[in-house]
Design an enzyme around this catalytic site. Structure first.
Site, short mmCIF file in Angstrom:
data_model
loop_
_atom_site.label_atom_id
_atom_site.label_comp_id
_atom_site.label_asym_id
_atom_site.label_seq_id
_atom_site.Cartn_x
_atom_site.Cartn_y
_atom_site.Cartn_z
N GLN A 157 0.82 -1.17 -0.03
CA GLN A 157 0.15 -0.01 0.05
C GLN A 157 0.93 1.24 -0.07
OE1 GLN A 157 -2.04 2.24 -0.27
NE2 GLN A 157 -3.64 1.95 1.14
N SER A 168 -18.35 8.66 11.96
CA SER A 168 -19.51 8.79 10.89
C SER A 168 -19.93 7.38 10.52
CB SER A 168 -18.73 9.27 9.74
OG SER A 168 -19.58 9.12 8.49
N GLY A 189 -22.60 3.56 9.36
CA GLY A 189 -22.15 2.57 8.98
C GLY A 189 -21.02 2.83 7.55
N GLN A 213 -19.34 3.27 1.61
CA GLN A 213 -18.74 2.54 0.17
C GLN A 213 -18.01 1.49 0.73
OE1 GLN A 213 -16.13 5.30 -1.71
NE2 GLN A 213 -15.33 3.84 -3.05
N GLU A 273 -8.30 1.14 2.89
CA GLU A 273 -7.66 0.65 4.23
C GLU A 273 -7.99 1.80 5.30
OE1 GLU A 273 -3.19 0.22 6.14
OE2 GLU A 273 -3.40 -0.26 4.02
N ARG A 274 -8.28 3.10 4.78
CA ARG A 274 -8.68 3.89 5.75
C ARG A 274 -9.98 3.91 6.55
NH1 ARG A 274 -11.36 8.85 4.88
NH2 ARG A 274 -10.83 10.25 6.50
N ASN A 309 -4.60 5.56 -6.25
CA ASN A 309 -4.18 6.60 -5.31
C ASN A 309 -4.05 7.92 -5.92
OD1 ASN A 309 -4.10 5.24 -2.72
ND2 ASN A 309 -2.23 4.06 -3.56
#
Length: 293
Positions: free
Chosen positions: A47, A63, A68, A71, A90-91, A124
């Site tokens: 990554q 949030s 939930g 995406q 990953e975030r 990215n």
């Protein structure tokens, strides 16, 4: 120009992770969305993102607790151990862990290691919150590691060929300038202007740009004037031919004063005779010689 920040964080490349639906990479069809145990998901070891802002993660976790994961995370099944490697998201996965989720929605895609790596890099670069150096580093990695040309790279990341060239050009700038871009001290527009200055002058331009809070246009004007001055200085100066009497006069004066004698004639017919000297002792010697005659 943005407000100056500290320069302590270095040049670590920070990349993000979001949608990849439009990436033109050969993959087997995507499966339908499903839910899997969050513990069965592992981050991609390749990554590009190396740093996650703590405050941003906490905000995303809050949030997720309320709404939930909107995406789904995109993953690839890892053969043999039942784990799933993150392709993008990953975030969101990290924030979901903080939010206490036990399962997360995912899309499972099938891709080999090379395509997995390419997908992460292309995706990215397509993010909107990266600075110019991060994008440039991602582009360079795609060229180096996925054997892409600038033309094919421009197609994959959805940017013009000229834009790709401008981004890659930033990586040739001194480290201090790249750091200033990454820290948000100067914009890409400033960096493009600075790149047009002579290499030995670029750091000086950066310092003036920051110290004076110059706009992009002002920086461009400064670099343009600098280049015009350098071009004038590089032009050969044609020596004017003087009458022989000038040479004879210089020869006579050199015997009396010193060897540093110059005659400069102006366009109106007049001119100047310049007598050089090293220090005050030379002046005293000139006076002594006048007195002795």
């Amino acid at each position: 120009m943005k407000k100056q920040k500290g320069l302590g964080r270095g040049l670590d490349a920070i990349f993000g992770a979001d949608a990849i639906d439009d990436i033109d990479i050969k993959l087997k069809p995507m499966s339908k969305m499903t839910e899997i145990d969050i513990r069965d998901i592992i981050p991609n070891p390749n990554q590009p993102r190396t740093h996650f802002e703590e405050e941003a993660l906490e905000e995303l976790a809050d949030s997720i607790r309320q709404l939930g994961i909107i995406q789904p995370i995109t993953v690839r099944e890892q053969q043999g151990d039942g784990h799933y490697v993150i392709i993008s998201g990953e975030r969101r996965w990290r924030a979901a862990q903080r939010a206490g989720l036990r399962t997360v929605p995912v899309y499972i895609r099938e891709a080999d290691d090379e395509n997995l790596h390419a997908m992460a890099l292309v995706e990215n670069i397509q993010r909107q919150d990266l600075n110019a150096i991060e994008i440039a580093l991602g582009m360079q990695r795609l060229i180096d590691e996925c054997h892409l040309t600038q033309d094919s790279l421009s197609e994959k990341v959805g940017k013009k060929r000229s834009s790709v060239t401008n981004y890659l050009r930033l990586l040739k700038l001194p480290d201090q300038i790249q750091l200033a871009i990454k820290e948000g001290i100067i914009s890409m527009g400033h960096a493009k202007a600075i790149a047009g200055a002579p290499e030995e002058e670029q750091l000086g331009v950066l310092k003036k740009c920051i110290r004076r809070s110059l706009s992009v246009r002002q920086t461009e004007d400064m670099v343009r004037q600098m280049n015009e001055k350098a071009a004038r200085e590089e032009q050969p100066v044609e020596e004017e031919e003087y009458p022989e009497s000038y040479s004879r006069l210089v020869e006579q004066l050199e015997h009396f004063f010193s060897e540093d004698i110059a005659i400069k004639r102006s366009k109106n017919g007049g001119g100047k005779i310049t007598i050089g000297f090293t220090d005050d002792k030379d002046i005293e010697e000139f006076v002594r010689r006048f007195a002795s005659r």
